[in-house]
Design a protein around this motif. Sequence first.
Motif, short mmCIF file in Angstrom:
data_model
loop_
_atom_site.label_atom_id
_atom_site.label_comp_id
_atom_site.label_asym_id
_atom_site.label_seq_id
_atom_site.Cartn_x
_atom_site.Cartn_y
_atom_site.Cartn_z
N TYR A 71 -4.24 8.17 -8.21
CA TYR A 71 -4.29 8.11 -6.75
C TYR A 71 -5.36 7.13 -6.30
CZ TYR A 71 -1.40 12.31 -6.26
OH TYR A 71 -0.38 13.21 -6.30
N GLN A 72 -5.15 6.56 -5.12
CA GLN A 72 -6.13 5.70 -4.45
C GLN A 72 -6.67 4.61 -5.37
OE1 GLN A 72 -7.84 9.66 -2.55
NE2 GLN A 72 -9.19 7.97 -2.16
N THR A 73 -5.77 3.94 -6.08
CA THR A 73 -6.17 2.92 -7.04
C THR A 73 -5.41 1.63 -6.79
OG1 THR A 73 -6.60 4.66 -8.68
CG2 THR A 73 -6.37 2.42 -9.52
N ASN A 98 0.82 -1.21 0.00
CA ASN A 98 0.00 0.00 0.00
C ASN A 98 0.86 1.26 0.00
OD1 ASN A 98 -2.50 -1.41 0.16
ND2 ASN A 98 -2.07 -1.82 2.31
N ASN A 99 0.22 2.37 -0.30
CA ASN A 99 0.85 3.70 -0.29
C ASN A 99 2.00 3.83 -1.27
OD1 ASN A 99 -0.92 4.72 1.68
ND2 ASN A 99 0.28 3.70 3.27
N ASN A 117 -1.39 -0.83 -4.14
CA ASN A 117 -2.35 0.27 -4.07
C ASN A 117 -1.58 1.58 -3.99
OD1 ASN A 117 -4.85 -1.29 -3.84
ND2 ASN A 117 -3.97 -1.96 -1.90
N THR A 118 -2.03 2.55 -4.77
CA THR A 118 -1.35 3.84 -4.75
C THR A 118 -1.83 4.67 -3.57
OG1 THR A 118 -2.99 4.68 -6.32
CG2 THR A 118 -0.88 3.95 -7.22
N THR A 119 -1.04 5.65 -3.26
CA THR A 119 -1.27 6.50 -2.10
C THR A 119 -2.51 7.38 -2.28
OG1 THR A 119 -0.19 8.03 -0.59
CG2 THR A 119 0.20 8.38 -2.92
N TYR A 120 -3.02 7.89 -1.18
CA TYR A 120 -4.14 8.82 -1.21
C TYR A 120 -3.65 10.18 -1.66
CZ TYR A 120 -6.84 5.40 1.39
OH TYR A 120 -7.49 4.28 1.76
N GLN A 121 -4.51 10.88 -2.39
CA GLN A 121 -4.18 12.23 -2.80
C GLN A 121 -4.48 13.18 -1.65
OE1 GLN A 121 -6.36 13.68 -6.19
NE2 GLN A 121 -4.89 15.30 -6.57
#
Length: 184
Positions: free
Chosen positions: A111-113, A60-61, A140-144
């Motif tokens: 983001y968030q994907t 994650n992130n 999973n990509t990080t939150y914007q």
Amino acid sequence: WQDARTYAYIPTGLSPGNSYGYTVQKGSTSLSGGVTETDHDYSISTPGAVYASGSSPWGNNVETGSTVSFTFDQPVDHASAQSAFGLSPTTSGSFSWSANTMTFHPDGLEYQTGYTATVGPGVMSTYGLPSTRSFSDSFNTTYQIIKLGVSYYHQAFSLSCEETSLRMALAYRGINVSDYDILT
């Protein structure tokens, strides 16, 4: 003999994905006259099917500017590996190579994907067998994070924190009111 200490035997007819044993027999003589006193047993293995021994990123992130890599256990045909590669959701990009590691440089991750990177079967080895299975990894990509230029107002009344936060949100939208106006 390659020199006084090195004997080279180059076998022929070996098949990929197999192990072979050989023996240097007792009584073998070197160029300098040395003699082996006992049999010496050795074995070699030829490369089998291509295998992806590592990948990144995972977890994650993951930053949206990250690359996606697969490392193979042996030299592979770059074109066959690149054509077997997939990223879902689909994203355009380009490839680069360093030794046995293929790196995909996406034009941008969202983001968030959640993403799944896959290398399908059929990656051709330079000298072994082609891959027979798929390799995949997920991340999973990080939150914007968006920071807004919201004005700060000090709480005017005891226990009016909700009113004050609403006043700040309204001010951000151009609506100027007081804590008292919100309370009434």
